[in-house]
Write an enzyme that holds these catalytic residues in place. Structure first.
Site, PDB file in Angstrom:
ATOM      1  N   ASP A  17     -34.317   0.426 -63.231  1.00 47.68           N
ATOM      2  CA  ASP A  17     -34.218  -0.880 -63.877  1.00 47.68           C
ATOM      3  C   ASP A  17     -35.620  -1.431 -64.185  1.00 47.68           C
ATOM      4  OD1 ASP A  17     -32.767  -3.015 -64.888  1.00 47.68           O
ATOM      5  OD2 ASP A  17     -31.456  -3.133 -63.147  1.00 47.68           O
ATOM      6  N   GLU A  25     -33.861  -0.862 -69.531  1.00 50.57           N
ATOM      7  CA  GLU A  25     -34.697  -2.026 -69.868  1.00 50.57           C
ATOM      8  C   GLU A  25     -34.018  -2.845 -70.958  1.00 50.57           C
ATOM      9  OE1 GLU A  25     -35.112  -0.950 -73.240  1.00 50.57           O
ATOM     10  OE2 GLU A  25     -37.121  -1.853 -73.147  1.00 50.57           O
ATOM     11  N   GLY A  68     -32.716  -2.354 -73.848  1.00 51.96           N
ATOM     12  CA  GLY A  68     -32.958  -2.212 -75.289  1.00 51.96           C
ATOM     13  C   GLY A  68     -34.059  -3.109 -75.806  1.00 51.96           C
ATOM     14  N   ASP A  69     -34.747  -3.818 -74.902  1.00 56.09           N
ATOM     15  CA  ASP A  69     -35.732  -4.811 -75.330  1.00 56.09           C
ATOM     16  C   ASP A  69     -36.954  -4.212 -76.032  1.00 56.09           C
ATOM     17  OD1 ASP A  69     -34.092  -6.714 -74.373  1.00 56.09           O
ATOM     18  OD2 ASP A  69     -35.274  -7.215 -72.583  1.00 56.09           O
ATOM     19  N   ASP A 109     -26.774  -6.547 -70.252  1.00 55.05           N
ATOM     20  CA  ASP A 109     -25.598  -6.257 -69.427  1.00 55.05           C
ATOM     21  C   ASP A 109     -24.311  -6.656 -70.148  1.00 55.05           C
ATOM     22  OD1 ASP A 109     -27.582  -5.644 -67.697  1.00 55.05           O
ATOM     23  OD2 ASP A 109     -26.879  -6.933 -66.059  1.00 55.05           O
TER      24      ASP A 109
HETATM   25  C1  GLA Z   1     -29.634  -5.352 -64.126  1.00 56.97           C
HETATM   26  C2  GLA Z   1     -28.947  -4.145 -64.772  1.00 56.97           C
HETATM   27  C3  GLA Z   1     -27.514  -4.087 -64.286  1.00 56.97           C
HETATM   28  C4  GLA Z   1     -27.482  -3.976 -62.767  1.00 56.97           C
HETATM   29  C5  GLA Z   1     -28.255  -5.143 -62.142  1.00 56.97           C
HETATM   30  C6  GLA Z   1     -28.437  -4.966 -60.643  1.00 56.97           C
HETATM   31  O1  GLA Z   1     -29.085  -6.541 -64.576  1.00 56.97           O
HETATM   32  O2  GLA Z   1     -29.003  -4.230 -66.163  1.00 56.97           O
HETATM   33  O3  GLA Z   1     -26.823  -2.983 -64.869  1.00 56.97           O
HETATM   34  O4  GLA Z   1     -28.036  -2.754 -62.392  1.00 56.97           O
HETATM   35  O5  GLA Z   1     -29.539  -5.275 -62.715  1.00 56.97           O
HETATM   36  O6  GLA Z   1     -29.180  -5.984 -60.072  1.00 56.97           O
END
Ligand code: GLA
Length: 407
Positions: free
Chosen positions: A154, A189, A191-192, A212
């Protein structure tokens, strides 16, 4: 003379380094020849993740028929970490994972499944737990020693610029390559920084191409939080970037969550209908997306199981040619995707975005498909004719899916 010799040596060294880098990248590309399939803990468990819960999901993956259908990974998402020990080795939360991750990986592997884990390219993860920045080699070795097969990496808490992102992801990919175990890397990341342009070279098998996803078909005007329709809109333009070993990742399947409490439920994520969940399955498959379920596998209705395990639809997603379907039509009402397949067949997905059922006639020649085809409806599991067009009714928010074989 000496100068020339030095230059030559430097040149040879640079060439060797380049060859090693290319070899490592292409090796990493072999880790996901078709889009990864599995179940991810985030939507359902979030911070309540535990050894027991993960084991139960692994059991359910097998007993429900999901594993048989191709879902192989159990992905542990955020919130598993318990800090570092006195040698700086990352450790799981001992309350959540009393037997440790190695024992859990052994358990998951004994079921014929693979185990994924999660970290972040900054000091802390999105949920505020210990992450891997400056511990890449150490953590990669730890993950390898546990028997981890995949790392979701992440980007919370990391700098915004693309150059740093590329470096941080490459650093982790290289660390995984040196870990002594095949561990695929999922780049997250959101798609940023247009990861479709660089994530495969940085060693990623897949990259999230958007924020998300929430459990909703459409966002209300001005409402934040990605909907299925928003993600499809963006990902539909990214077909050229996907291929064997490197995939656009439009995030988890919301199928069967029905607005359950948790991360998928905020920002308007109040749930979808079964028709909309079936559409997500069709659309993710025609777009050669990773198929990552996130519902409670232990308590699935027959309808949801039928959607998630449709072998004919999954075969389109997993087709070894590895082409992401191209969106040939996109207007107010319809999106039509066309995906060439390894045996010469073509899959098409017909999405009705309207809020009312609609009749339509699709001339295959308009999609670049000449002549007559045997038309197989992949949700009805039936051949519905041999023709050069298809005519029928598509429900509101439904996605029909057909396999066409030239006749
Ligand atoms: C980000 C990711 C999610 C998940 C959360 C966990 O938001 O994009 O898919 O993994 O972190 O904290």
């Amino acid at each position: 003379m000496l100068k020339t010799k030095k230059r030559l040596t430097l040149l040879v060294a640079m060439c060797l380094l380049r060859i090693v880098t290319i070899a490592q990248t292409s090796d990493r590309n072999k880790l996901a020849p078709t889009p990864p399939m599995g179940w991810m803990s985030w939507s359902f468990f979030a911070e309540k993740i535990s050894e027991q819960g993960v084991k139960e999901m692994a059991d359910a993956m097998v007993s429900s028929g999901m594993a048989q259908a191709g879902y192989k990974y159990i992905f542990i998402d955020d919130c598993w970490q318990g800090g570092r020990d006195n040698r700086n080795n990352i450790i799981p939360d001992p309350k959540k994972f009393p037997s440790g991750i190695k024992a859990l990986a052994d358990y998951v592997h004994s079921k014929g499944l693979k185990l994924g884990i999660y970290s972040d390219a900054a000091p802390l993860t999105c949920a505020g737990f210990t992450a891997s920045l400056n511990f890449e080699e150490k953590d990669a070795k730890t993950f390898a020693s546990w028997g981890i097969d995949y790392l979701k990496y992440d980007y919370c808490g990391a700098p915004e610029d693309s150059a740093t992102a590329k470096l941080r992801y490459k650093k982790m990919a290289d660390a995984l390559s040196h870990s002594g175990r095949d561990i695929a890397l999922g780049i997250c990341e959101w798609g940023d920084r247009q990861p479709w342009n660089w994530a495969a070279n940085a060693g990623g098998s897949q990259w999230r191409m958007a924020g998300d996803l929430r459990d909703k078909w459409q966002s209300k005007p001005g409402e934040p939080g990605m909907s299925i329709m928003q993600v499809v809109k963006t990902n539909g333009d990214l077909a050229a970037y996907a291929g064997p070993g490197h995939w656009n990742d439009p995030d988890m399947l919301m199928i069967g969550l029905y607005g359950v409490k948790g991360p998928s439920a905020d920002l308007g994520g109040t749930g979808c209908t079964d028709v909309e969940y079936q559409s997500q399955m069709s659309l993710w498959s025609i777009m050669a997306s990773p198929l990552i379920a996130s519902n409670d596998l232990r308590n699935m209705s027959p309808q949801i199981k039928t959607i998630l395990t449709n072998a004919e639809v999954i075969a389109i997603d997993q087709d070894v040619l590895g082409k992401q379907g191209i969106r040939k039509v996109s207007d107010e009402v319809w999106d039509i995707f066309v995906k060439p397949l390894a045996n010469g067949d073509v899959a098409i997905a017909v999405l009705n975005k309207d809020n009312n059922a609609r009749d339509t006639k699709i001339n295959f020649v308009d999609l670049g498909i000449n002549g007559k085809c045997l038309i197989r409806d992949l949700w009805a599991h039936a051949n519905v004719g041999t023709a050069s067009s298809w005519k029928g009714n598509v429900q509101a928010h439904e996605t029909k899916m057909f396999r066409l074989t030239a006749k």
